[in-house]
Design a protein around this motif. Structure first.
Motif, mmCIF file in Angstrom:
data_model
loop_
_atom_site.group_PDB
_atom_site.id
_atom_site.type_symbol
_atom_site.label_atom_id
_atom_site.label_comp_id
_atom_site.label_asym_id
_atom_site.label_seq_id
_atom_site.Cartn_x
_atom_site.Cartn_y
_atom_site.Cartn_z
ATOM 1 N N UNK A 164 -8.068 5.814 -10.049
ATOM 2 C CA UNK A 164 -8.667 5.356 -11.307
ATOM 3 C C UNK A 164 -7.622 5.284 -12.413
ATOM 4 N N UNK A 165 -6.711 6.250 -12.434
ATOM 5 C CA UNK A 165 -5.713 6.223 -13.511
ATOM 6 C C UNK A 165 -4.692 5.110 -13.267
ATOM 7 N N UNK A 166 -4.365 4.834 -12.003
ATOM 8 C CA UNK A 166 -3.465 3.709 -11.707
ATOM 9 C C UNK A 166 -4.124 2.381 -12.087
ATOM 10 N N UNK A 211 -3.400 0.611 -4.358
ATOM 11 C CA UNK A 211 -3.906 1.936 -4.746
ATOM 12 C C UNK A 211 -4.824 2.544 -3.694
ATOM 13 N N UNK A 212 -4.890 1.940 -2.518
ATOM 14 C CA UNK A 212 -5.878 2.375 -1.515
ATOM 15 C C UNK A 212 -5.548 3.709 -0.875
ATOM 16 N N UNK A 213 -4.251 4.078 -0.880
ATOM 17 C CA UNK A 213 -3.867 5.285 -0.142
ATOM 18 C C UNK A 213 -3.849 6.536 -1.008
ATOM 19 N N UNK A 216 0.800 -1.228 0.000
ATOM 20 C CA UNK A 216 0.000 0.000 0.000
ATOM 21 C C UNK A 216 0.831 1.275 0.000
ATOM 22 N N UNK A 217 1.854 1.343 0.846
ATOM 23 C CA UNK A 217 2.631 2.579 0.937
ATOM 24 C C UNK A 217 3.925 2.496 0.135
ATOM 25 N N UNK A 240 1.976 10.511 -3.694
ATOM 26 C CA UNK A 240 1.629 9.127 -3.359
ATOM 27 C C UNK A 240 1.397 8.281 -4.599
ATOM 28 N N UNK A 241 0.688 8.835 -5.565
ATOM 29 C CA UNK A 241 0.409 8.094 -6.792
ATOM 30 C C UNK A 241 1.673 7.793 -7.584
ATOM 31 N N UNK A 242 2.571 8.790 -7.635
ATOM 32 C CA UNK A 242 3.848 8.574 -8.326
ATOM 33 C C UNK A 242 4.669 7.502 -7.612
ATOM 34 N N UNK A 243 4.646 7.531 -6.275
ATOM 35 C CA UNK A 243 5.386 6.516 -5.513
ATOM 36 C C UNK A 243 4.856 5.115 -5.804
ATOM 37 N N UNK A 244 3.531 5.004 -5.947
ATOM 38 C CA UNK A 244 2.957 3.689 -6.244
ATOM 39 C C UNK A 244 3.416 3.198 -7.611
#
Ligand code: ADP
Ligand code: ADP
Length: 227
Positions: free
Chosen positions: A172-174, A163-165, A83-84, A138-142
């Motif tokens: 949606x884009x991930x 993608x929960x965090x 998650x993180x 956060x999204x970039x880190x994922x």
């Protein structure tokens, strides 16, 4: 293909986290484990890469019981996304993604070039490769977490609420990106989420778990929607 064959996990304190779970996660498909917190999703994933072993039953990877394979060998073929993101805070993005190639003894240049290709594959701006994790959203880190998990080109990808965090638009884009990636890469993906909408969107098949670790339903997403 991953097969759960009557798998039970009882922790030392007596908690039964997974109870006689049987299911198949075929190659080239996204198999989603969905259910409320505490229903045994993470425990199920961790038994696949032997962070823990079942108390009873077997997990087969392409027909071989995973407990007969030593963990480092097994994990070379299994990417894991949490998650993180779990990035190394003191390493640049490119070096985070190249971690496994470095460990495998690739030369630095080749490992970094592989990392740059992977960043492009997951849709991250290559200009961010020299930054550190705290400098990314956060999204970039994922995205980096996914790129790192793919570095050794493992046939299996385990994804635990990846993608929960992040906020709903980025999520949606991930999700779209993962579907695009899977169409290209054809991995065996086991994806854990507590979000039924996410399960329906991503899953080729969806296993619904109940607290106590029992399988309530195993269905194609369309059948779930019909309920
Ligand atoms: P989920 O991922 O669906 O939230 P988990 O697999 O994390 O569920 O946990 C399933 C059950 O096992 C829960 O009741 C949880 O409290 C329990 N559990 C998880 N890890 C341990 C542990 N190390 N020792 C004892 N109980 C645990
Ligand atoms: P570079 O020429 O890119 O600086 P280095 O070998 O000095 O190559 O470092 C490679 C990467 O490894 C650096 O980008 C840095 O993020 C990471 N790194 C270097 N030293 C450490 C350390 N002590 N702990 C964690 N990461 C480190």
């Amino acid at each position: 293909m991953i097969t759960f064959d009557g798998v039970t996990k009882r922790y030392p304190d007596g908690t039964v986290a997974v109870d006689e779970l049987s299911l198949e996660a075929p190659t080239g498909e996204i198999t989603v484990l969905v259910g409320p917190s505490g229903c045994g999703k993470t425990t199920s994933l961790r038994m696949i890469n032997r962070m823990i072993d079942p108390s009873a039953g077997r997990i087969l990877l392409d027909g071989a019981d995973v407990t007969t394979v030593d963990p480092p060998t097994l994990r070379r073929g299994i990417g894991y996304v949490i998650q993180q993101a779990g990035l190394f805070p003191h390493r640049k993005i490119v070096d985070n993604v190249a971690t496994v190639p470095y460990l495998l003894g690739w030369d630095r240049k080749k490992a970094r070039s592989r990392a740059m290709d992977l960043l492009e594959l997951v849709g991250l701006d290559p200009g961010l490769a020299g930054r550190y994790p705290f400098q990314l959203s956060g999204g970039q880190q994922q995205r980096v977490g996914v790129a790192r998990a793919l570095a050794a080109d493992p046939p299996v990808l385990l994804m635990d609420e990846p993608f929960s965090a992040v906020d709903p638009i980025v999520r949606a884009s991930l999700q779209d990106e993962l579907l695009r990636l899977q169409a290209e890469l054809n991995k065996t993906i086991v994806f854990v989420t507590h979000d039924i909408d996410e399960a329906v969107k991503l899953g080729d098949r969806v296993a619904v778990l109940r607290v106590g670790g029992r399988l309530a339903q195993l269905a194609a997403p369309a059948e779930l929607l019909a309920e």
